[in-house]
Design a protein around this motif. Structure first.
Motif, PDB file in Angstrom:
ATOM      1  N   LEU A 267      24.845  56.920  60.541  1.00  0.00           N
ATOM      2  CA  LEU A 267      26.074  56.426  61.161  1.00  0.00           C
ATOM      3  C   LEU A 267      26.335  54.970  60.771  1.00  0.00           C
ATOM      4  CD1 LEU A 267      25.640  58.038  64.690  1.00  0.00           C
ATOM      5  CD2 LEU A 267      27.532  58.496  63.121  1.00  0.00           C
ATOM      6  N   ALA A 268      25.277  54.168  60.782  1.00  0.00           N
ATOM      7  CA  ALA A 268      25.411  52.750  60.441  1.00  0.00           C
ATOM      8  C   ALA A 268      25.887  52.576  58.999  1.00  0.00           C
ATOM      9  CB  ALA A 268      24.083  52.039  60.652  1.00  0.00           C
ATOM     10  N   LYS A 269      25.463  53.463  58.121  1.00  0.00           N
ATOM     11  CA  LYS A 269      25.862  53.386  56.707  1.00  0.00           C
ATOM     12  C   LYS A 269      27.376  53.507  56.545  1.00  0.00           C
ATOM     13  CE  LYS A 269      25.102  56.891  53.901  1.00  0.00           C
ATOM     14  NZ  LYS A 269      24.404  57.892  53.062  1.00  0.00           N
ATOM     15  N   TYR A 270      28.001  54.223  57.472  1.00  0.00           N
ATOM     16  CA  TYR A 270      29.452  54.414  57.419  1.00  0.00           C
ATOM     17  C   TYR A 270      30.209  53.364  58.218  1.00  0.00           C
ATOM     18  CZ  TYR A 270      28.761  58.860  55.044  1.00  0.00           C
ATOM     19  OH  TYR A 270      28.438  59.820  54.121  1.00  0.00           O
ATOM     20  N   GLY A 271      29.493  52.374  58.754  1.00  0.00           N
ATOM     21  CA  GLY A 271      30.157  51.279  59.440  1.00  0.00           C
ATOM     22  C   GLY A 271      30.158  51.353  60.948  1.00  0.00           C
ATOM     23  N   PHE A 272      29.521  52.373  61.511  1.00  0.00           N
ATOM     24  CA  PHE A 272      29.475  52.495  62.973  1.00  0.00           C
ATOM     25  C   PHE A 272      28.470  51.505  63.547  1.00  0.00           C
ATOM     26  CE2 PHE A 272      31.313  56.539  61.725  1.00  0.00           C
ATOM     27  CZ  PHE A 272      32.311  56.716  62.674  1.00  0.00           C
ATOM     28  N   GLY A 273      28.721  51.089  64.796  1.00  0.00           N
ATOM     29  CA  GLY A 273      27.851  50.142  65.453  1.00  0.00           C
ATOM     30  C   GLY A 273      26.903  50.817  66.419  1.00  0.00           C
ATOM     31  N   THR A 274      26.054  50.005  67.037  1.00  0.00           N
ATOM     32  CA  THR A 274      25.100  50.531  68.005  1.00  0.00           C
ATOM     33  C   THR A 274      25.821  50.891  69.304  1.00  0.00           C
ATOM     34  OG1 THR A 274      24.648  48.283  68.764  1.00  0.00           O
ATOM     35  CG2 THR A 274      23.193  49.200  67.071  1.00  0.00           C
ATOM     36  N   PRO A 275      25.270  51.805  70.087  1.00  0.00           N
ATOM     37  CA  PRO A 275      25.884  52.165  71.370  1.00  0.00           C
ATOM     38  C   PRO A 275      25.954  50.954  72.295  1.00  0.00           C
ATOM     39  CG  PRO A 275      24.181  53.746  70.747  1.00  0.00           C
ATOM     40  CD  PRO A 275      24.053  52.588  69.810  1.00  0.00           C
ATOM     41  N   SER A 276      26.997  50.904  73.116  1.00  0.00           N
ATOM     42  CA  SER A 276      27.121  49.826  74.093  1.00  0.00           C
ATOM     43  C   SER A 276      26.125  50.019  75.219  1.00  0.00           C
ATOM     44  CB  SER A 276      28.543  49.779  74.654  1.00  0.00           C
ATOM     45  OG  SER A 276      29.462  49.459  73.634  1.00  0.00           O
ATOM     46  N   THR A 277      25.930  51.284  75.588  1.00  0.00           N
ATOM     47  CA  THR A 277      24.967  51.618  76.640  1.00  0.00           C
ATOM     48  C   THR A 277      24.165  52.812  76.185  1.00  0.00           C
ATOM     49  OG1 THR A 277      26.607  53.050  77.718  1.00  0.00           O
ATOM     50  CG2 THR A 277      26.444  50.784  78.509  1.00  0.00           C
ATOM     51  N   SER A 278      22.909  52.869  76.574  1.00  0.00           N
ATOM     52  CA  SER A 278      22.067  53.997  76.173  1.00  0.00           C
ATOM     53  C   SER A 278      22.427  55.259  76.936  1.00  0.00           C
ATOM     54  CB  SER A 278      20.590  53.668  76.396  1.00  0.00           C
ATOM     55  OG  SER A 278      20.367  53.320  77.740  1.00  0.00           O
ATOM     56  N   ILE A 279      22.721  55.115  78.220  1.00  0.00           N
ATOM     57  CA  ILE A 279      23.090  56.248  79.061  1.00  0.00           C
ATOM     58  C   ILE A 279      24.221  55.807  79.982  1.00  0.00           C
ATOM     59  CG2 ILE A 279      22.316  57.878  80.840  1.00  0.00           C
ATOM     60  CD1 ILE A 279      20.844  58.366  78.337  1.00  0.00           C
ATOM     61  N   PRO A 280      25.343  56.574  80.062  1.00  0.00           N
ATOM     62  CA  PRO A 280      26.401  56.220  80.995  1.00  0.00           C
ATOM     63  C   PRO A 280      25.895  56.209  82.437  1.00  0.00           C
ATOM     64  CG  PRO A 280      27.168  57.834  79.405  1.00  0.00           C
ATOM     65  CD  PRO A 280      25.674  57.715  79.226  1.00  0.00           C
TER      66      PRO A 280
END
Length: 314
Positions: A267-280
């Motif tokens: 996912l990161a390779k395509y420009g996506f970032g890390t999740p804002s929260t691990s679990i809602p």
């Protein structure tokens, strides 16, 4: 007697033959912005586990409705749903149609500017958007989260310049994301390249950073400009992942794989970032523990497979 013994032996042999167990495919429904990245994740998953993944990609709001309709009609639907927001997975969860969702990656909204329109910067992008001459392209609110995020940008602009929100919502051209009145994009064409160059209906398109990056990497889109939004307009997109009720058992394995370091790296390779929260927040501590354990098991399995392969080669 000898013939009977031979016949009995053949029968016993036939009974003891172990036929290969057919591996059923796991079905993944995902947001259109995830098409390239999750296709690669699915291919890696298949390579590691031998489990086929069937995919469908489209606007998350419409895809959530598709899942609901398929479940109500008792026909085959997704095992895993990866949405470009947290709201659509949450709706399925609240209706008892899926497990609780998890924020698995993030994106951000940017302005994609057509070739020839010069001088657009983060500092003045709002002035360009409000210019009556400038045509602004967006996705479709409700049907597609990208459209919802564009509407959030317009509402934020209203704080800076009162009246901006209504002006921008009125002039916005909903060119993608399920709008039945929008022109069709020819098969194989990139949406942004098509509407900013090939059939230039927009001068500036509010879209995901990953979508702009994908368009720029094409020969036809390398002259498109990505302009970051200023802090007062900045809008982050948190993506949600959920497993549909009565899913194939391998659906949980695929979801865990997407959450694993290998899935996240793709996912990161395509420009996506890390999740804002691990679990809602609506998930409890037990759900958090389960998710972590499943992800750990997947990682351990992958590590074991790699070691086994290395040993075999030696």
């Amino acid at each position: 007697m000898k013939k009977q013994f031979c016949a009995f032996s053949l029968m016993a042999f036939a009974i003891n033959v172990t036929l290969p167990t057919p591996v059923s495919a796991v079905t993944l429904y995902g947001a259109g912005s995830l098409r390239n990245s999750l296709t690669e994740v699915a291919q890696a998953f298949t390579a590691d586990y031998g489990i086929t993944v069937e995919t469908y990609f489209g606007p998350s709001g419409l895809t959530r409705v598709k899942i609901e309709d398929e479940l109500s009609s008792n026909v085959k639907t997704a095992d895993v749903f990866a949405s470009a927001d947290l709201g659509n997975p949450q709706q399925l969860f609240q209706k008892g149609l899926s497990n609780s969702g998890q924020n698995f990656t993030s994106n951000r909204m940017v302005a994609i500017v057509r070739p020839g329109l010069t001088g657009v910067t983060s500092d003045n992008v709002l002035e360009f958007l409000l210019d009556p001459i400038i045509k602004v392209g967006t996705s479709t609110p409700l049907a597609d989260p990208s459209g919802d995020y564009a509407w959030q940008i317009f509402d934020k602009a209203d704080v800076i310049k009162p009246g901006s929100s209504q002006t921008l919502k009125t002039k916005a051209l909903q060119l993608v994301g399920g709008n039945p009145s929008a022109p069709s994009v020819p098969t194989g064409e990139n949406n942004l390249v098509y509407f900013l160059k090939t059939n230039p209906l927009a001068d500036i398109f509010l879209a995901y950073y990953t979508s702009g990056k994908t368009a720029q990497e094409l020969e036809a889109g390398k002259d498109l400009q990505i302009v970051e939004l200023p802090n007062y307009l900045a809008t982050k997109a948190d993506y949600g992942l959920t497993v549909i009720k009565n899913a194939d058992p391998d659906g949980e394995k695929l979801a865990a794989y997407i959450l694993s370091s290998k899935g996240q790296a793709i996912l990161a390779k395509y420009g996506f970032g890390t999740p804002s929260t691990s679990i809602p927040e609506h998930q409890g501590a037990s759900a958090t523990l389960i998710a972590l354990v499943v992800a750990f098991v997947v990682q351990k399995k992958l590590s074991h497979n790699r070691k086994s392969t290395a040993t075999t080669k030696v």
